[in-house]
Structure formats: structure tokens, C-alpha cells
Scaffold this motif. Sequence first.
Motif, PDB file in Angstrom:
ATOM      1  N   LEU A 198      81.077 -40.216   7.263  1.00 24.41           N
ATOM      2  CA  LEU A 198      80.294 -39.702   8.392  1.00 24.41           C
ATOM      3  C   LEU A 198      81.191 -39.172   9.503  1.00 24.41           C
ATOM      4  N   ARG A 199      82.354 -39.812   9.707  1.00 32.04           N
ATOM      5  CA  ARG A 199      83.284 -39.351  10.741  1.00 32.04           C
ATOM      6  C   ARG A 199      83.946 -38.035  10.367  1.00 32.04           C
ATOM      7  N   THR A 200      84.146 -37.804   9.076  1.00 30.33           N
ATOM      8  CA  THR A 200      84.941 -36.657   8.638  1.00 30.33           C
ATOM      9  C   THR A 200      84.122 -35.540   8.014  1.00 30.33           C
ATOM     10  N   MET A 201      82.808 -35.709   7.882  1.00 31.57           N
ATOM     11  CA  MET A 201      81.968 -34.660   7.308  1.00 31.57           C
ATOM     12  C   MET A 201      81.972 -33.422   8.204  1.00 31.57           C
ATOM     13  N   GLN A 202      81.764 -32.278   7.586  1.00 32.10           N
ATOM     14  CA  GLN A 202      81.607 -31.028   8.328  1.00 32.10           C
ATOM     15  C   GLN A 202      80.146 -30.625   8.455  1.00 32.10           C
ATOM     16  N   ALA A 203      79.313 -31.147   7.577  1.00 33.42           N
ATOM     17  CA  ALA A 203      77.884 -30.835   7.611  1.00 33.42           C
ATOM     18  C   ALA A 203      77.130 -31.997   6.976  1.00 33.42           C
ATOM     19  N   PHE A 204      75.826 -32.056   7.262  1.00 32.33           N
ATOM     20  CA  PHE A 204      75.017 -33.190   6.836  1.00 32.33           C
ATOM     21  C   PHE A 204      73.726 -32.683   6.202  1.00 32.33           C
ATOM     22  N   VAL A 205      73.373 -33.278   5.056  1.00 30.73           N
ATOM     23  CA  VAL A 205      72.120 -32.940   4.375  1.00 30.73           C
ATOM     24  C   VAL A 205      71.369 -34.227   4.081  1.00 30.73           C
ATOM     25  N   ALA A 206      70.082 -34.236   4.402  1.00 29.54           N
ATOM     26  CA  ALA A 206      69.217 -35.376   4.087  1.00 29.54           C
ATOM     27  C   ALA A 206      68.208 -34.950   3.024  1.00 29.54           C
ATOM     28  N   ILE A 207      68.108 -35.738   1.968  1.00 27.65           N
ATOM     29  CA  ILE A 207      67.093 -35.523   0.934  1.00 27.65           C
ATOM     30  C   ILE A 207      66.027 -36.591   1.161  1.00 27.65           C
ATOM     31  N   THR A 208      64.877 -36.181   1.686  1.00 25.17           N
ATOM     32  CA  THR A 208      63.899 -37.175   2.158  1.00 25.17           C
ATOM     33  C   THR A 208      62.861 -37.528   1.094  1.00 25.17           C
ATOM     34  N   HIS A 209      63.272 -38.399   0.181  1.00 27.74           N
ATOM     35  CA  HIS A 209      62.323 -39.066  -0.707  1.00 27.74           C
ATOM     36  C   HIS A 209      61.503 -40.063   0.119  1.00 27.74           C
ATOM     37  N   PRO A 210      60.405 -40.564  -0.409  1.00 28.53           N
ATOM     38  CA  PRO A 210      59.602 -41.530   0.359  1.00 28.53           C
ATOM     39  C   PRO A 210      60.422 -42.730   0.830  1.00 28.53           C
ATOM     40  N   GLU A 211      61.327 -43.220  -0.023  1.00 27.16           N
ATOM     41  CA  GLU A 211      62.122 -44.394   0.328  1.00 27.16           C
ATOM     42  C   GLU A 211      63.116 -44.108   1.447  1.00 27.16           C
ATOM     43  N   PHE A 212      63.419 -42.839   1.684  1.00 29.59           N
ATOM     44  CA  PHE A 212      64.370 -42.463   2.732  1.00 29.59           C
ATOM     45  C   PHE A 212      63.878 -42.929   4.101  1.00 29.59           C
ATOM     46  N   LEU A 213      62.576 -42.784   4.329  1.00 31.13           N
ATOM     47  CA  LEU A 213      62.019 -43.063   5.650  1.00 31.13           C
ATOM     48  C   LEU A 213      62.057 -44.537   6.006  1.00 31.13           C
ATOM     49  N   THR A 214      62.066 -45.419   4.995  1.00 34.05           N
ATOM     50  CA  THR A 214      62.072 -46.860   5.267  1.00 34.05           C
ATOM     51  C   THR A 214      63.472 -47.470   5.143  1.00 34.05           C
ATOM     52  N   SER A 215      64.453 -46.628   4.892  1.00 32.34           N
ATOM     53  CA  SER A 215      65.822 -47.126   4.750  1.00 32.34           C
ATOM     54  C   SER A 215      66.533 -47.104   6.099  1.00 32.34           C
ATOM     55  N   ALA A 216      66.938 -48.275   6.575  1.00 35.95           N
ATOM     56  CA  ALA A 216      67.675 -48.347   7.841  1.00 35.95           C
ATOM     57  C   ALA A 216      69.001 -47.610   7.733  1.00 35.95           C
ATOM     58  N   TRP A 217      69.625 -47.659   6.537  1.00 34.69           N
ATOM     59  CA  TRP A 217      70.910 -47.002   6.357  1.00 34.69           C
ATOM     60  C   TRP A 217      70.754 -45.480   6.463  1.00 34.69           C
ATOM     61  N   CYS A 218      69.750 -44.929   5.821  1.00 26.79           N
ATOM     62  CA  CYS A 218      69.529 -43.476   5.882  1.00 26.79           C
ATOM     63  C   CYS A 218      69.249 -43.035   7.317  1.00 26.79           C
ATOM     64  N   GLN A 219      68.453 -43.819   8.041  1.00 26.75           N
ATOM     65  CA  GLN A 219      68.138 -43.443   9.420  1.00 26.75           C
ATOM     66  C   GLN A 219      69.368 -43.500  10.312  1.00 26.75           C
ATOM     67  N   GLN A 220      70.246 -44.476  10.059  1.00 25.87           N
ATOM     68  CA  GLN A 220      71.487 -44.536  10.827  1.00 25.87           C
ATOM     69  C   GLN A 220      72.391 -43.348  10.507  1.00 25.87           C
ATOM     70  N   GLU A 221      72.400 -42.925   9.262  1.00 27.97           N
ATOM     71  CA  GLU A 221      73.213 -41.766   8.880  1.00 27.97           C
ATOM     72  C   GLU A 221      72.711 -40.506   9.577  1.00 27.97           C
ATOM     73  N   VAL A 222      71.390 -40.357   9.673  1.00 25.72           N
ATOM     74  CA  VAL A 222      70.816 -39.230  10.410  1.00 25.72           C
ATOM     75  C   VAL A 222      71.248 -39.282  11.869  1.00 25.72           C
ATOM     76  N   GLY A 223      71.150 -40.463  12.468  1.00 23.75           N
ATOM     77  CA  GLY A 223      71.548 -40.606  13.864  1.00 23.75           C
ATOM     78  C   GLY A 223      73.012 -40.269  14.081  1.00 23.75           C
ATOM     79  N   TRP A 224      73.853 -40.660  13.136  1.00 23.14           N
ATOM     80  CA  TRP A 224      75.283 -40.359  13.239  1.00 23.14           C
ATOM     81  C   TRP A 224      75.496 -38.842  13.215  1.00 23.14           C
TER      82      TRP A 224
END
Length: 294
Positions: free
Chosen positions: A132-158
Amino acid sequence: MIEIEREDSKWTFERTNLLLSEFGYTPLDWRDNREEFTFGDSVREASDVDLIEMFSIISGADKIDVQAQLDAAESTLWKPGYVRVFVSHSALHKKFIGEVANELAVSGIHAFVAHDTMEYEQSWQDQIEHGLRTMQAFVAITHPEFLTSAWCQQEVGWALGRAVPNYVIRYPDDPAGFIGRTQWPQATDERYGDVAARILEWVSRMPEFSDQIATGLLSALRAAENYIDAGATATRIATVNTLTPQQWNELAEIYHTNDQVGGAGLVRKALQPFYHSHKKTWPPPQPGETRITT
């Protein structure tokens, strides 16, 4: 340690010395005949922290971005020369996302996919944070489970906090929170190749990545271990509008040194029209060879 080169004309002799003095380094003396004493000599013993801050001041780049570039250069998690894209997803769909990542690799994009990219015997959380610190771009693939994952939401926030380019593919759910303000594409019925094509098209549209995409594609072509991958990569190279003279030379060198490239009919089918459309000789000359065409 990184090096700082002063090329901006705004950085006059006086302003440069002011910068050196502010950081406690020996200023340059125009009266000194020691022409070999340069800015680099003055900061030779400087810490990376000082060098990063000085580079940020000189170039106008954000210190966080400069540090991210340095970290990425030393990282073993990213393939050198590839565009670094962190792909956030639910672990339940890791096989599908892994196929997307494999498809992107042929196009010179390294997709950080946690279950594939991370190294054994190292902290998985530290590696995710490094990605996350070294990425140049970010892509989220929002399956239903994505929305309830605390880890995925933190990655979006980062990603939003770092303000890197971000993109969402709804598969099929809409993203929640700040990233949901944009109308993102729906891809429920698409295969992994289609999803990868969407990501490649998005990345390729950004000017800051266009040259890097070409560099990444050439790296992928050089690393091709079979004629199928070589043909797929050559097809993508043929969509690049322009190559620099150095990149044309590198393409010719790869053609003659990787037998999966030079001996592949799929490569010829992709690159021969590409060469002709740019008024280049086909097949490409050996490096250093001069060929006269009529």
C-alpha cells in the motif's frame, strides 16, 4: 542513499547555497577553484531523510511519494519496471483475481494480489502495508464480501489517503463510503481477461504511466518463456502509439535474443504491421546493424 541533481534553472547558485546551509552542509564557493567540488560532494554524507526532504523541495514532489519510489526500488514484492497496482479484493475470490493479475502481467502491470505476491516467512500484514505504501495505483474489485471486510475497507482508506489514482470494478456490488461517489463500471458477467482489459485501459489512459506501460511491456516480452505469452505481449505493444528510439532499439534486441519472440509467428503477426505503420524495417535489424531499405 539517493542522489540529487539540480537541473531546474530556478535553482540559482545563491538559492542552492541557501538550501545547503539550511540543512547544515558546506555551501559551494564560486571563488574556489576546486571545480570538482560539487553539490553531490557537499551532501555526500547526508542521511536519506535529509536527501528526501531536499529532493522534495527541489522537485516539488511529495515526500511520501519520493519515499514510496525508494521503497519500491528496494522491494522484492514488485517486479522492476512494471506499473505497481494494488488490487483489493475478498479472499473468497482469490483464484479469479489471480487470473486477472496473470493477464495484467503480460501487459507490464504488476498487480499486488496478497495471496500470490507476498513472500513466505515474513509478516503478511507488514507486506500488505508495504504494498500500500509503494503502489502507484489502486483497484478495488467489489464482490459482496468486499463490503463487509474490514481489511478491504482499510485498503480503500489507505489509497484515498495517499491520493493515488483509484479505480473500482463492481462485481457486482457498489462500493461504500467516499470511493462510492463515482459511477464505476459493472462487470458481473465478464471473464478475468475482460476485467484485466478494463484495468489496462484505465492505467494506459494516465499520462504518468504511458511510458512506464511501454517499459513494462518490453520487460514482459523479454521475460516471455513461451510463444503464447510472447505473442500476447507483442499484441499489446502494437497498441502503444509511440515508442522512444531507445525503446525501439530494446524491442529489436529482445527480438533477436529471446527465441520465443524472434521465432514466434504470433509475434510476427502482431509486430510486422506495427513496424510498417511506423515506417520501420521488418524484421528489425540486429543491434548495431545498418540495413538499407527501398
